[in-house]
Enzyme design. Structure first.
Site, mmCIF file in Angstrom:
data_model
loop_
_atom_site.group_PDB
_atom_site.id
_atom_site.type_symbol
_atom_site.label_atom_id
_atom_site.label_comp_id
_atom_site.label_asym_id
_atom_site.label_seq_id
_atom_site.Cartn_x
_atom_site.Cartn_y
_atom_site.Cartn_z
ATOM 1 N N GLU A 1 0.924 -1.243 -3.038
ATOM 2 C CA GLU A 1 1.477 -0.156 -3.829
ATOM 3 C C GLU A 1 0.436 0.214 -4.877
ATOM 4 O O GLU A 1 -0.282 -0.641 -5.376
ATOM 5 C CB GLU A 1 2.764 -0.569 -4.573
ATOM 6 C CG GLU A 1 3.951 -0.820 -3.678
ATOM 7 C CD GLU A 1 4.092 -2.286 -3.308
ATOM 8 O OE1 GLU A 1 3.377 -3.133 -3.901
ATOM 9 O OE2 GLU A 1 4.894 -2.592 -2.425
ATOM 10 N N TYR B 1 -8.818 3.293 -1.411
ATOM 11 C CA TYR B 1 -8.103 2.735 -0.264
ATOM 12 C C TYR B 1 -8.049 3.722 0.903
ATOM 13 O O TYR B 1 -8.217 3.324 2.062
ATOM 14 C CB TYR B 1 -6.697 2.293 -0.666
ATOM 15 C CG TYR B 1 -6.701 1.035 -1.495
ATOM 16 C CD1 TYR B 1 -7.112 -0.174 -0.956
ATOM 17 C CD2 TYR B 1 -6.298 1.053 -2.827
ATOM 18 C CE1 TYR B 1 -7.130 -1.333 -1.716
ATOM 19 C CE2 TYR B 1 -6.306 -0.103 -3.598
ATOM 20 C CZ TYR B 1 -6.725 -1.289 -3.033
ATOM 21 O OH TYR B 1 -6.744 -2.433 -3.787
#
Length: 163
Positions: free
Chosen positions: A115, A127
């Site tokens: 998260e 990411y």
């Protein structure tokens, strides 16, 4: 001579597993990185219990970056990643992520997830550039300030093509 390993490009960076005895160094680095999750020294006491695992990058003198993960069943969850402001944009996060993904894959993880604060554009870009995709949203997941979490995930094994 400092005893620090060096190359022609500068100090040699070593990636290695972290242990409970590294908790103080991890917490010091964590405090210097406002965007890192705040676990404090006590949070890293789980390192020798098998609950969480971590890898660090250091130059022989100090911890410069770390990643903390948890493996449950066939999933790897990235719990925390921090890089010292002094050495950002030098590939340490990429090297730590690669080490953690490779190790967790050898232990049977077939999916990685995490998260991230919706406002953390830098982490989201990092990411996503490494293959993670947005897979969901957790409303008001974070506090101080309240903010949604974006869930990012990535398969760790090739997905068979269905014809």
């Amino acid at each position: 001579m400092t005893g620090r390993p060096t190359t022609s490009e500068g100090p040699q960076i070593i990636i290695h597993p972290l242990k409970n005895s590294d908790a103080r160094s991890i917490a010091v680095l964590e405090r210097s990185c406002p965007e890192a999750a705040k676990w404090g020294m006590g949070g890293y006491a789980q390192l020798d219990t098998g609950e969480i695992e971590a890898w660090g990058a250091d130059d022989g003198i100090e911890l410069l970056a770390f990643i903390v993960v948890r493996i449950a069943a066939d999933e790897m969850e990235i719990l925390n990643l921090a890089v010292s402001h002094r050495v950002r944009r030098q590939g340490l996060a990429t090297k730590l992520l690669a080490a953690a993904l490779a190790e967790c894959k050898t232990r049977g993880a077939s999916r990685a997830f995490l998260e991230v604060r919706e406002s953390n554009a830098g982490a989201r870009a990092f990411y996503q550039s490494r293959g993670f995709e947005e897979s969901g949203r957790r409303k008001f997941y974070y506090s101080h300030p309240y903010e949604d979490a974006l869930m990012l995930s990535m398969p760790l094994t090739p997905t068979p093509r269905i014809m």
